[in-house]
Design a protein around this motif. Structure first.
Motif, PDB file in Angstrom:
ATOM      1  N   ALA A   3      -8.665   9.690  -0.815  1.00 62.22           N
ATOM      2  CA  ALA A   3      -9.779  10.523  -0.351  1.00 62.22           C
ATOM      3  C   ALA A   3     -10.805   9.647   0.351  1.00 62.22           C
ATOM      4  O   ALA A   3     -11.142   8.579  -0.140  1.00 62.22           O
ATOM      5  CB  ALA A   3     -10.429  11.196  -1.549  1.00 62.22           C
ATOM      6  N   PHE A   4     -11.282  10.067   1.500  1.00 59.39           N
ATOM      7  CA  PHE A   4     -12.264   9.263   2.225  1.00 59.39           C
ATOM      8  C   PHE A   4     -13.633   9.930   2.194  1.00 59.39           C
ATOM      9  O   PHE A   4     -14.340   9.968   3.150  1.00 59.39           O
ATOM     10  CB  PHE A   4     -11.811   9.030   3.662  1.00 59.39           C
ATOM     11  N   PHE A   5     -13.951  10.533   1.067  1.00 60.43           N
ATOM     12  CA  PHE A   5     -15.286  11.094   0.946  1.00 60.43           C
ATOM     13  C   PHE A   5     -15.781  10.820  -0.456  1.00 60.43           C
ATOM     14  O   PHE A   5     -14.996  10.484  -1.346  1.00 60.43           O
ATOM     15  CB  PHE A   5     -15.284  12.596   1.232  1.00 60.43           C
ATOM     16  N   GLU A  94      -8.652  -1.505  15.772  1.00 59.43           N
ATOM     17  CA  GLU A  94      -8.408  -0.394  14.848  1.00 59.43           C
ATOM     18  C   GLU A  94      -7.161  -0.665  14.003  1.00 59.43           C
ATOM     19  O   GLU A  94      -7.145  -0.393  12.807  1.00 59.43           O
ATOM     20  CB  GLU A  94      -8.255   0.921  15.609  1.00 59.43           C
ATOM     21  N   ASN A  95      -6.122  -1.200  14.603  1.00 56.87           N
ATOM     22  CA  ASN A  95      -4.867  -1.449  13.879  1.00 56.87           C
ATOM     23  C   ASN A  95      -4.228  -2.799  14.184  1.00 56.87           C
ATOM     24  O   ASN A  95      -3.409  -3.273  13.408  1.00 56.87           O
ATOM     25  CB  ASN A  95      -3.843  -0.342  14.209  1.00 56.87           C
ATOM     26  N   ASP A  96      -4.553  -3.416  15.320  1.00 51.99           N
ATOM     27  CA  ASP A  96      -3.737  -4.516  15.854  1.00 51.99           C
ATOM     28  C   ASP A  96      -3.798  -5.830  15.079  1.00 51.99           C
ATOM     29  O   ASP A  96      -3.032  -6.744  15.392  1.00 51.99           O
ATOM     30  CB  ASP A  96      -4.113  -4.780  17.319  1.00 51.99           C
ATOM     31  N   CYS A  97      -4.715  -5.956  14.114  1.00 52.23           N
ATOM     32  CA  CYS A  97      -4.759  -7.200  13.338  1.00 52.23           C
ATOM     33  C   CYS A  97      -4.206  -7.006  11.929  1.00 52.23           C
ATOM     34  O   CYS A  97      -4.298  -7.912  11.088  1.00 52.23           O
ATOM     35  CB  CYS A  97      -6.187  -7.735  13.272  1.00 52.23           C
ATOM     36  N   LYS A  98      -3.650  -5.820  11.663  1.00 54.99           N
ATOM     37  CA  LYS A  98      -3.138  -5.543  10.320  1.00 54.99           C
ATOM     38  C   LYS A  98      -1.794  -6.244  10.106  1.00 54.99           C
ATOM     39  O   LYS A  98      -1.160  -6.711  11.056  1.00 54.99           O
ATOM     40  CB  LYS A  98      -3.046  -4.030  10.123  1.00 54.99           C
ATOM     41  N   TRP A  99      -1.361  -6.283   8.865  1.00 56.97           N
ATOM     42  CA  TRP A  99      -0.185  -7.087   8.493  1.00 56.97           C
ATOM     43  C   TRP A  99       1.062  -6.680   9.276  1.00 56.97           C
ATOM     44  O   TRP A  99       1.829  -7.520   9.746  1.00 56.97           O
ATOM     45  CB  TRP A  99       0.050  -6.966   6.970  1.00 56.97           C
ATOM     46  N   ASN A 179      -8.843  -5.268   1.436  1.00 59.52           N
ATOM     47  CA  ASN A 179      -9.252  -3.904   1.761  1.00 59.52           C
ATOM     48  C   ASN A 179      -8.758  -2.921   0.689  1.00 59.52           C
ATOM     49  O   ASN A 179      -7.566  -2.942   0.350  1.00 59.52           O
ATOM     50  CB  ASN A 179      -8.586  -3.564   3.115  1.00 59.52           C
ATOM     51  N   GLU A 180      -9.672  -2.121   0.157  1.00 57.69           N
ATOM     52  CA  GLU A 180      -9.304  -0.957  -0.687  1.00 57.69           C
ATOM     53  C   GLU A 180      -8.435  -1.296  -1.886  1.00 57.69           C
ATOM     54  O   GLU A 180      -7.342  -0.768  -2.041  1.00 57.69           O
ATOM     55  CB  GLU A 180      -8.620   0.109   0.177  1.00 57.69           C
ATOM     56  N   LEU A 181      -8.966  -2.164  -2.761  1.00 56.56           N
ATOM     57  CA  LEU A 181      -8.216  -2.497  -3.976  1.00 56.56           C
ATOM     58  C   LEU A 181      -8.576  -1.582  -5.144  1.00 56.56           C
ATOM     59  O   LEU A 181      -7.803  -1.451  -6.090  1.00 56.56           O
ATOM     60  CB  LEU A 181      -8.524  -3.943  -4.403  1.00 56.56           C
TER      61      LEU A 181
END
Ligand code: 9MR
Length: 416
Positions: A3-5, A94-99, A179-181
């Motif tokens: 959930a992002f709220f 937005e996405n290009d540096c992700k794993w 991020n987001e643990l």
């Protein structure tokens, strides 16, 4: 799916069930009410960079006002280039540096897409921030795989974090190291490992939602931050980044506990650490953090010597009408003021540039969406004008004003 709220803290499930589709929105007073509104062309061509450099002078260090970059359609390429030349002063991929993008095969790094965003920032006279070196989503196909707990801590994480951070070099303001643990079901009784373990995500389990334990302590977190400290430029803030945070609930307590453990067990000085408040919020009471709470949280971080960053701001609205658009402007303006007037907040990053390319789409609890700073035609909105006015106001040296999201009965903005 997460959930992002923010949960409706304190209101209870019953209230949630009887809440009408469009909950009541207060009438707000805005800074733009007392100034002549710019035309769309003027706003788009306004040299916000000169305002931002005055903001930086007042803050005593560079203030990064940024947004995401992902390769635009050809129809939007010129618009996108312009917005990073005139409006935003900072860029995040937005996405290009992700794993998945940077190490698609174990040990083989493909940094070209991530480097292209860093170069684009340089070419537009903007700064670059790194997102991210560790997340349980958008993994390459070889992860989670059958990698063991020890291999992950000793080899996989250090190799990845070092490879990406070293590869991107010194042109970086901050890195989202992890991020987001943390679980959305936090309680104040949890220790930092329990805060992470209860999220039921890789790598404390072998796969998201799984029941087989993998990492049984936080050594994987410490490994990531130690590697980041060794390889990042000394000017880069090393960030723990998460959503539904910034207030003072149990998830926020978890963030502070995790930060304390990173400081103590990975030996990362607080003055190198930051917390990224993603701020995917909604223009409805209970779905955003009131300014006073944000400021208290930022001050708590400041007392440790750590930084606060707004890292992924967007805000859905309940309906496409004036009152909702004004409420969005009031809340977003409060978030910006909370960062501007905090002595430890230097990065304010918006997420997605225009409503037609936002990851927030209508429905799914996101109202009519319209969650970014530019509409589907690329034109500025009420919120955009309000943010410009807030930046100009801060640059002019005046003191902080009241929280506009409280409504005009408690906060009428001063006319200067
Ligand atoms: O905006 C990103 C979108 O393009 C991706 O499809 C998505 C994958 O989950 O990730 C989005 O960005 C996320 C960010 O990396 C971390 N915080 C939540 C963001 C929105 O989902």
């Amino acid at each position: 799916m997460v959930a992002f709220f923010l949960p409706l803290a304190g209101l209870g499930a019953l209230v949630y069930l009887v809440t009408p589709i469009s909950a009541q929105v207060p009438t707000v007073s805005l800074l733009i009410d007392s100034s002549t509104r710019l035309s769309a062309a003027e706003a788009l061509n306004l040299n916000l960079r000169s305002v931002l450099s005055q903001v930086s002078s007042r803050k005593g260090a560079t203030f990064h006002f940024g947004s995401t970059y992902s390769t635009p359609s050809s129809a939007e390429a010129a618009w996108t280039s312009n917005i990073f030349s005139t409006f935003f002063s900072a860029v995040v991929a937005e996405n290009d540096c992700k794993w998945y993008a940077t190490e698609p095969t174990r040990g083989t790094f493909t940094l070209s897409a991530c480097e292209a965003v860093s170069s684009l920032a340089g070419a537009h006279g903007a700064t670059f921030r790194g997102h991210n070196t560790f997340w349980h989503q958008q993994l390459p196909s070889w992860l989670p795989g059958t990698v063991t707990a020890t291999d992950l801590v000793q080899n996989v994480i250090p190799t990845h974090v070092a490879g990406v951070i070293k590869g991107l070099g010194t042109n970086v303001s901050s890195w989202d190291v992890m991020n987001e643990l943390i679980t959305d079901s936090a309680t104040t009784a949890m220790n930092s490992y329990q805060c992470v373990q209860n999220a039921d995500r890789w790598p404390t389990v072998t796969a998201d939602g799984g029941s087989t334990a993998l990492e049984t302590n936080l050594q994987f977190v410490y490994a990531a931050f130690k590697t980041a400290l060794t390889n990042a430029p000394t000017t880069a803030t090393l960030v723990y980044n998460d959503y539904s945070t910034g207030g003072s609930d149990a998830k926020d307590n978890c963030v502070f506990k995790l930060l304390a453990d990173i400081n103590a067990n990975a030996s990362i000085p607080y003055n190198r650490l930051g917390v990224g408040y993603q701020s995917h919020v909604g223009a409805q009471a209970g779905y955003f953090v009131p300014k006073a709470q944000l400021e208290a949280t930022f001050a708590q971080l400041n007392s440790l010597g750590a930084k606060a960053l707004i890292t992924e701001m967007d805000m859905w609205i309940q309906a496409n009408d004036t009152v909702d658009q004004r409420y969005q402007a009031a809340i977003w303006g409060d978030y910006l003021d909370a960062c501007l007037y905090a002595s430890n907040c230097f990065e304010f990053t918006n997420w997605d540039n225009r409503d037609d390319t936002s990851w927030i789409t209508p429905g799914n609890g996101h109202g009519v969406a319209m969650a970014t700073l530019f509409d589907s035609n690329g034109n500025p909105k009420t919120v955009t004008y309000e943010l410009i006015a807030r930046l100009q106001r801060y640059a002019s040296g005046v003191s902080e004003m009241c929280a506009t999201a409280l409504g005009s009965s408690s906060c009428t903005v001063p006319s200067t």
